[in-house]
Design an enzyme around this catalytic site. Structure first.
Site, PDB file in Angstrom:
ATOM      1  N   TYR A  70     -15.484  -1.275   9.099  1.00 20.80           N
ATOM      2  CA  TYR A  70     -13.930  -1.210   9.022  1.00 20.80           C
ATOM      3  C   TYR A  70     -13.272  -1.511  10.620  1.00 20.80           C
ATOM      4  CZ  TYR A  70      -9.831   2.785   9.070  1.00 20.80           C
ATOM      5  OH  TYR A  70      -8.968   2.733   9.475  1.00 20.80           O
ATOM      6  N   ILE A  96      -0.577  -2.356  -6.395  1.00 22.04           N
ATOM      7  CA  ILE A  96      -0.983  -2.224  -7.408  1.00 22.04           C
ATOM      8  C   ILE A  96      -1.353  -1.785  -8.184  1.00 22.04           C
ATOM      9  CG2 ILE A  96      -3.022  -3.750  -5.551  1.00 22.04           C
ATOM     10  CD1 ILE A  96      -4.834  -1.229  -5.236  1.00 22.04           C
ATOM     11  N   ASP A 102      -0.529  -7.250  -4.846  1.00 22.74           N
ATOM     12  CA  ASP A 102      -1.732  -6.914  -4.365  1.00 22.74           C
ATOM     13  C   ASP A 102      -1.477  -8.232  -2.605  1.00 22.74           C
ATOM     14  OD1 ASP A 102      -3.776  -7.559  -3.763  1.00 22.74           O
ATOM     15  OD2 ASP A 102      -5.280  -7.582  -6.215  1.00 22.74           O
ATOM     16  N   ILE A 103      -2.238  -7.657  -1.951  1.00 23.88           N
ATOM     17  CA  ILE A 103      -2.456  -7.936  -0.591  1.00 23.88           C
ATOM     18  C   ILE A 103      -3.005  -8.915  -0.539  1.00 23.88           C
ATOM     19  CG2 ILE A 103      -4.528  -6.619   0.503  1.00 23.88           C
ATOM     20  CD1 ILE A 103      -2.777  -6.609   2.991  1.00 23.88           C
ATOM     21  N   GLY A 112      -0.161   5.010  -0.993  1.00 25.53           N
ATOM     22  CA  GLY A 112      -1.771   5.209   0.000  1.00 25.53           C
ATOM     23  C   GLY A 112      -1.142   6.671   0.843  1.00 25.53           C
ATOM     24  N   GLN A 113      -2.198   6.877   2.045  1.00 27.24           N
ATOM     25  CA  GLN A 113      -1.980   8.551   2.327  1.00 27.24           C
ATOM     26  C   GLN A 113      -1.084   8.273   3.371  1.00 27.24           C
ATOM     27  OE1 GLN A 113      -4.829   9.500   5.477  1.00 27.24           O
ATOM     28  NE2 GLN A 113      -3.984  11.634   5.470  1.00 27.24           N
ATOM     29  N   GLY A 127       0.925  -1.287  -0.111  1.00 25.68           N
ATOM     30  CA  GLY A 127       0.025  -0.511   0.064  1.00 25.68           C
ATOM     31  C   GLY A 127       0.866   1.449   0.237  1.00 25.68           C
TER      32      GLY A 127
END
Ligand code: SER
Length: 320
Positions: A143, A35, A54-55, A11-12, A8
């Protein structure tokens, strides 16, 4: 020297953590795992190796670990809270199925694993003020369900197989480099973009809704420091409360107004995000992190606001 795989990485958190780790561990392989559709660009691509990871694909994780002799995996793949409510099956597949893949590879190949948990791992029945380290975790969101499961699974792999798993419960993270996507705390990032662009900010969260927030440099330091911590001092592992500031929309808006007097905010509530925010703590008690690995935040709301406004003005080419 360390060899690290960041899953990832675009990402942020990942985009900034990858760069920080490349500075912390020069000479190591600090691999940006991405990804398809979220490939690294510019500095992230040019400053070190990158691999498609890709996880949900255990073979891809194992291949990257073998190729780059990885000893530590930062698992940052996740759907944020609001977007996860729209796609609960995918949130589980990434958050829990993906973590299972990471932990299995780590067990086979002897890697340490960092997987962030969140203020979202708590729910309505959790004490909301100064939420203790060890307390009720019955989240009301998918989540949160994936985060609590992740904490349990990570501790299980440590106790059962000796995998060196560690993590922190991140507050809402505020940064100017990469936007978050689909979180409940995103408003506290978006508000700065509106202020710098000279636009009125329409706040999706109602006044009086307090949540823990943290500036990205503190969060990145926490992610590095917990993995560097002396294991003999760790009583907890997955996952530590960390905190630096807690505010509601009125407080952050007033702080921005100190530096951007013309800034205006009105409310346009998002019922989904509001319900999620109401279920989360107002503020976390991070005593255990302070005691067990000397956690200490550096940025308060004022320091963060000055930093955010100045960097966003540069990023968005706004003269002031
Ligand atoms: N920032 C996350 C979200 O809002 C919480 O950890 O979903």
């Amino acid at each position: 020297m360390k060899n690290v795989l960041i899953i990832g990485a675009t990402g942020q958190i990942g985009s900034e953590l990858t760069m920080k780790l490349r500075k912390e561990y020069p000479g190591g392989n600090i691999v940006a795992g991405y990804i398809k559709g979220a490939e690294p660009h510019d500095e992230l691509l040019q400053s070190g190796p990158a691999a498609e990871v890709d996880i949900t694909n255990a073979d891809q994780i194992a291949r990257a670990v073998d190729t780059y002799h990885i000893d530590t995996i930062y698992n940052l793949a996740a759907l944020l809270s609001a977007v996860a409510e729209a796609r609960p099956q995918l949130a589980w597949k990434i958050g829990v199925g993906g973590l299972f893949n990471v932990l299995e590879v780590a067990r086979e190949k002897g890697c340490a694993v960092f997987t962030p948990s969140s203020i979202g791992s708590f729910g309505l029945s959790t004490p909301h003020v100064k939420t203790p380290q060890d307390t009720i975790q019955r989240p009301d969101t998918i989540y949160g369900v994936t985060k609590v499961t992740g904490e349990l699974l990570s501790d299980y792999y440590y106790h059962r197989f000796g995998v060196d798993t560690r993590s922190v419960r991140f507050p809402g993270l505020i940064s100017y480099t990469t936007l978050p996507g689909g979180g409940t705390t995103d408003y506290a990032v978006d508000i700065y973009y509106s202020a710098v662009r000279g636009e009125e900010f329409k706040c999706p969260i109602k006044p009086g809704t307090f949540m823990d927030m943290m500036y990205m440099p503190d969060a990145l330091r926490a992610a590095v420091e917990i993995m560097e911590a002396d294991p003999t001092r760790l009583i907890h592992r997955n996952s530590f409360n960390i905190a630096s500031m807690s505010f509601d929309p009125e407080i952050i808006a007033a702080k921005i107004k100190e530096y951007v007097p013309e800034f205006k905010m009105s409310y346009e509530l998002d019922p989904l995000r509001q319900a999620i925010a109401d279920s989360w703590p107002d503020s976390l008690d991070d005593t255990c992190a302070r005691q067990e690995w000397d956690w200490q935040p550096e940025y308060d709301l004022d320091a963060m606001t000055r930093h955010m406004l100045s960097h966003l003005r540069t990023k968005l080419h706004v003269d002031k």
